[in-house]
Design an enzyme around this catalytic site. Structure first.
Site, PDB file in Angstrom:
ATOM      1  N   ASP A 231     -13.215 -40.147  66.061  1.00 31.87           N
ATOM      2  CA  ASP A 231     -13.039 -39.314  64.871  1.00 31.87           C
ATOM      3  C   ASP A 231     -11.768 -39.717  64.123  1.00 31.87           C
ATOM      4  O   ASP A 231     -10.995 -38.863  63.697  1.00 31.87           O
ATOM      5  CB  ASP A 231     -12.994 -37.835  65.255  1.00 31.87           C
ATOM      6  CG  ASP A 231     -13.281 -36.927  64.062  1.00 31.87           C
ATOM      7  OD1 ASP A 231     -13.895 -37.414  63.089  1.00 31.87           O
ATOM      8  OD2 ASP A 231     -12.895 -35.751  64.098  1.00 31.87           O
TER       9      ASP A 231
ATOM     10  N   GLY B 194      -9.626 -30.443  35.105  1.00 28.58           N
ATOM     11  CA  GLY B 194      -9.923 -31.480  36.081  1.00 28.58           C
ATOM     12  C   GLY B 194     -10.721 -30.937  37.240  1.00 28.58           C
ATOM     13  O   GLY B 194     -11.260 -29.826  37.181  1.00 28.58           O
ATOM     14  N   GLY B 195     -10.784 -31.727  38.327  1.00 26.57           N
ATOM     15  CA  GLY B 195     -11.578 -31.336  39.485  1.00 26.57           C
ATOM     16  C   GLY B 195     -11.057 -30.093  40.179  1.00 26.57           C
ATOM     17  O   GLY B 195     -11.824 -29.292  40.706  1.00 26.57           O
ATOM     18  N   PHE B 196      -9.715 -29.915  40.191  1.00 30.57           N
ATOM     19  CA  PHE B 196      -9.142 -28.727  40.823  1.00 30.57           C
ATOM     20  C   PHE B 196      -9.316 -27.485  39.950  1.00 30.57           C
ATOM     21  O   PHE B 196      -9.432 -26.378  40.443  1.00 30.57           O
ATOM     22  CB  PHE B 196      -7.638 -28.921  41.072  1.00 30.57           C
ATOM     23  CG  PHE B 196      -7.328 -29.883  42.170  1.00 30.57           C
ATOM     24  CD1 PHE B 196      -7.847 -29.693  43.432  1.00 30.57           C
ATOM     25  CD2 PHE B 196      -6.517 -30.978  41.941  1.00 30.57           C
ATOM     26  CE1 PHE B 196      -7.556 -30.569  44.461  1.00 30.57           C
ATOM     27  CE2 PHE B 196      -6.222 -31.863  42.956  1.00 30.57           C
ATOM     28  CZ  PHE B 196      -6.742 -31.661  44.217  1.00 30.57           C
TER      29      PHE B 196
ATOM     30  N   LEU C  69      -4.108 -27.576  28.433  1.00 27.38           N
ATOM     31  CA  LEU C  69      -4.069 -29.006  28.113  1.00 27.38           C
ATOM     32  C   LEU C  69      -5.380 -29.713  28.421  1.00 27.38           C
ATOM     33  O   LEU C  69      -5.739 -30.693  27.774  1.00 27.38           O
ATOM     34  CB  LEU C  69      -2.940 -29.684  28.896  1.00 27.38           C
ATOM     35  CG  LEU C  69      -1.509 -29.232  28.580  1.00 27.38           C
ATOM     36  CD1 LEU C  69      -0.528 -29.923  29.510  1.00 27.38           C
ATOM     37  CD2 LEU C  69      -1.156 -29.535  27.126  1.00 27.38           C
ATOM     38  N   GLY C  70      -6.086 -29.266  29.447  1.00 28.17           N
ATOM     39  CA  GLY C  70      -7.327 -29.917  29.842  1.00 28.17           C
ATOM     40  C   GLY C  70      -7.852 -29.318  31.127  1.00 28.17           C
ATOM     41  O   GLY C  70      -7.379 -28.289  31.604  1.00 28.17           O
TER      42      GLY C  70
ATOM     43  N   VAL D 254      -5.560 -27.233  33.493  1.00 27.27           N
ATOM     44  CA  VAL D 254      -4.163 -27.643  33.430  1.00 27.27           C
ATOM     45  C   VAL D 254      -3.523 -27.017  32.195  1.00 27.27           C
ATOM     46  O   VAL D 254      -4.080 -27.097  31.094  1.00 27.27           O
ATOM     47  CB  VAL D 254      -4.025 -29.180  33.382  1.00 27.27           C
ATOM     48  CG1 VAL D 254      -2.554 -29.583  33.378  1.00 27.27           C
ATOM     49  CG2 VAL D 254      -4.755 -29.826  34.548  1.00 27.27           C
TER      50      VAL D 254
ATOM     51  N   LYS E 226      -1.288 -26.823  37.207  1.00 26.73           N
ATOM     52  CA  LYS E 226      -2.711 -26.785  37.520  1.00 26.73           C
ATOM     53  C   LYS E 226      -3.043 -25.431  38.143  1.00 26.73           C
ATOM     54  O   LYS E 226      -2.401 -25.008  39.107  1.00 26.73           O
ATOM     55  CB  LYS E 226      -3.082 -27.901  38.498  1.00 26.73           C
ATOM     56  CG  LYS E 226      -3.295 -29.250  37.850  1.00 26.73           C
ATOM     57  CD  LYS E 226      -3.864 -30.246  38.849  1.00 26.73           C
ATOM     58  CE  LYS E 226      -4.141 -31.585  38.178  1.00 26.73           C
ATOM     59  NZ  LYS E 226      -4.733 -32.552  39.115  1.00 26.73           N
TER      60      LYS E 226
END
Length: 668
Positions: A476, A404-406, A401-402, A409, A423
């Site tokens: 932190d 992404g950053g990971f 489908l496309g 998909v 994904k």
């Protein structure tokens, strides 16, 4: 009787006699109360006091009175009839000795006067939109509360007495009440004294107090003074004060007079001299604040305390060596474990094992694939499937489908006909299953839950800053150090980089800057200067991350020169603050004004100069009340291009942009 009326709500004020009766029947929406004043006009004898009603239903004058006693060194008292019920102690220059909460004063302007004409204290509000009340009830309590407009109720934040050691003279004369020693009797005789009635003392009745040990002399016999820390000083009705003497001269003057039993500074900041003659009554210990008092003891007692102090210092030295040794060993184990985890992660990313999370709804309980679902330690809305199930559903990842950053998909279909999107994590991606799970969990975090997390973290940071026995700077504070339990309640974790501050310490400096990029305040990152305001800065970043669903270290694709702080600041100035709201919140209705208020509080926390940032106490108050907020000034770290950042990293001037915490071992 003065009467103010607004929308049917009454506030009764009585100022034309010697007493000041204050009682609110309901919240006066737009009525601003005058300053409250307690004290005595020495010339006219007029006395401003706070009194209770006779009962809840009878507004007649009761027998509980809250007033200043001008005898000796003036003090604040709560009386029950003619009996002293609770003592606020003398004025220390910043607060009443017996009201440690006043050191965290944040909404009042307090003015204390003590001269030949008058002794008084006046409380005014710093913000006219805040409504506060002080009242004395018929049961013998004085209470201070503020109005919470959000919940339409009074919020009590101080009252007295509230514990056993608050009761006047609980342990009798020449003793100290210590509520923090859970292993023994709360009453302790002062140095050089012993119980007047050992039998009563054994039965946990300290009302008889203590007397000087038999057969000792404290008059011209080599006597001296033992220091007691963090106490409410004894009753000053018969004490003497001289603001022109230093503490050293105060000691000398006390030694000259054999009747002088103790001395201290008349002012908490170290000015003046206050001396006691006779019994020392109603002394108590506090956990973190209070004054130091020096009690007169004989030569033998003085020598014993000197030896005890030497032994204590020696034990502390041994303890420091042990702590450093253990810290070194633990660090070695942590480093080894970290390397092992990194190795396992590389093996996983190289294809040794793959798992996928379906981002659709859960399967029905009777589905044949339900047995493959791993629910251990995960939310039931985030089912796990093995690789065979995913390969079958996506036809071996054939319908892309496309991307992404990971990673890529793919479209898929389960055996029951339900369509899903999958994904597949890229081997080159620095992200993993944890990050992907966080993305899908976003669906569980509606605005109500996010606000509860924002508010809960604020209360947690406030506790370590001001309410715990030790003043702690976290250093932190970041999203990955905020843990959510099964009820989605926030818990602050990882106190490995904390610093402990002394009671009146404001800030400190270090040559070894530790922390996480994107959360460090400018004064800390650049100069190594840290304080409670450093944590406030980190908290402000956290607020904006929770609202936006983005990390501060992520860069907006449409504005590559801006990080999250810069993007929020830009949109805020353009009147488009809601444009930063996480897209997952857009699927539900949310309170626009409340979110904008939280964004404004976040911007106030990340202002460049520490003095401009609010304290965590002020943050908690702003989150819980709909008062007007100041306009934020330009935040720190607004503009930072990717090339500038990489250049600084290459030169070693800042830490890396990953999520790892930089840790260097250093003594606390």
């Amino acid at each position: 009787m003065a009467q103010l009326q607004d929308s049917g709500n009454l506030v009764l004020l009585q100022r034309d006699t010697e007493r000041f009766l204050w009682q609110s029947f309901d919240y006066p929406t737009d009525t601003l109360l005058p300053n409250m004043k307690l004290g005595l006009n020495r010339r006219t004898g007029k006395n401003w006091v706070l009194t209770s009603w006779k009962s809840k239903d009878d507004p007649g004058t009761g027998d509980i009175v809250y007033r200043i006693d001008p005898s000796g060194v003036p003090q604040l008292f709560l009386y029950k009839g003619s009996v002293r019920w609770w003592r606020g102690g003398p004025w220390t220059g910043e607060r009443w000795s017996g009201v440690p909460e006043m050191t965290r004063n944040y909404i009042f302007n307090v003015s204390f006067v003590n001269n030949k004409d008058e002794v008084s204290i006046a409380y005014g509000l710093t913000n006219p939109s805040i409504v506060s009340r002080m009242m004395v009830n018929e049961s013998g309590n004085v209470q201070r509360a503020t109005w919470n407009q959000r919940d339409h109720r009074w919020i009590g934040f101080w009252s007295a007495p509230k514990e056993q050691c608050d009761n006047y003279g609980e342990c009798g004369a020449n003793s100290n009440c210590d509520p923090y020693d859970s292993d023994s009797f709360i009453c302790k005789c002062l140095p050089g004294f012993e119980p007047k009635s050992p039998r009563d003392w054994y039965l946990r009745d300290g009302s008889g107090g203590c007397i000087r040990k038999a057969g000792v002399s404290t008059c011209q016999s080599g006597e001296g003074f033992v220091k007691m820390e963090r106490v409410r000083v004894p009753d000053t009705t018969k004490a003497q004060a001289d603001m022109n003497l230093s503490l050293k001269v105060c000691e000398q003057e006390c030694l000259k007079n054999c009747s002088c039993t103790a001395y201290t500074s008349a002012d908490e900041r170290g000015f003046g001299c206050m001396r006691w003659y006779g019994d020392l009554v109603d002394t108590r210990t506090y956990s973190s604040v209070g004054q130091d008092i020096y009690v007169r003891v004989d030569a033998a007692e003085l020598a014993q305390y000197a030896n005890k102090r030497k032994d204590l210092l020696a034990r502390k030295g041994i303890l420091v060596i042990m702590i450093l040794s253990v810290a070194t060993a633990v660090s070695s184990v942590v480093l080894f474990s970290y390397c092992l985890v990194r190795r396992q992660k590389r093996l996983s990313q190289n294809g040794q094992h793959e798992m996928f999370i379906c981002s659709s709804s859960t399967l029905p309980d009777d589905h044949p694939r339900e047995k493959e679902l791993d629910r251990s330690g995960s939310d039931p809305h985030l089912p796990f499937f093995d690789i065979d199930t995913i390969v079958e559903a996506t036809d071996n990842f054939s319908n892309k489908l496309g991307e992404g950053g990971f990673g890529s998909v793919y479209k898929g279909q389960l055996s029951n006909g339900q369509e899903i999107a999958v994904k597949r994590l890229s081997k080159q991606s620095g992200q993993g299953i944890k990050e992907f799970m966080n993305e899908v969990q976003k669906q569980l975090l509606d605005w109500k839950k996010r606000f509860e997390i924002i508010f809960g973290v604020a209360r947690g940071v406030l506790y370590v800053h001001e309410d715990s026995r030790l003043k702690i700077i976290h250093r932190d504070l970041k999203a990955s150090n905020i843990l959510l339990d099964t009820s989605m309640e926030p818990k602050i974790s990882d106190f490995g980089l904390t610093k402990l501050f002394k009671e009146h310490q404001i800030e400190a400096i270090t040559k070894q800057v530790v922390g996480t990029y994107g959360y460090m305040s400018p004064e800390y990152a650049m100069d190594g200067l840290y304080s409670v305001k450093s944590d406030v800065f980190s908290y402000g970043v956290l607020i904006l991350e929770i609202i936006s669903g983005k990390k501060n270290t992520e860069y907006d694709k449409e504005s590559p020169s801006l990080n999250l702080i810069g993007n929020v600041w830009k949109l805020w100035r353009e009147g488009k603050g809601l444009d930063i709201v996480d897209y997952s919140l857009l699927e539900h209705s949310y309170p626009c004004q409340e979110i904008l208020r939280c964004i404004q509080i976040g911007l106030l926390c990340i202002q460049e100069h520490p003095a401009d940032r609010p304290t965590m106490l002020e943050v908690v108050f702003m989150l819980g009340n709909e008062t007007s907020l100041p306009s934020p000034k330009k935040p720190a770290f607004v503009f930072r291009t990717q090339s500038e950042q990489e250049s600084l990293i290459a030169r070693g001037e800042v830490c890396s942009i990953n999520d790892c915490t930089i840790t260097m071992i250093e003594g606390r």
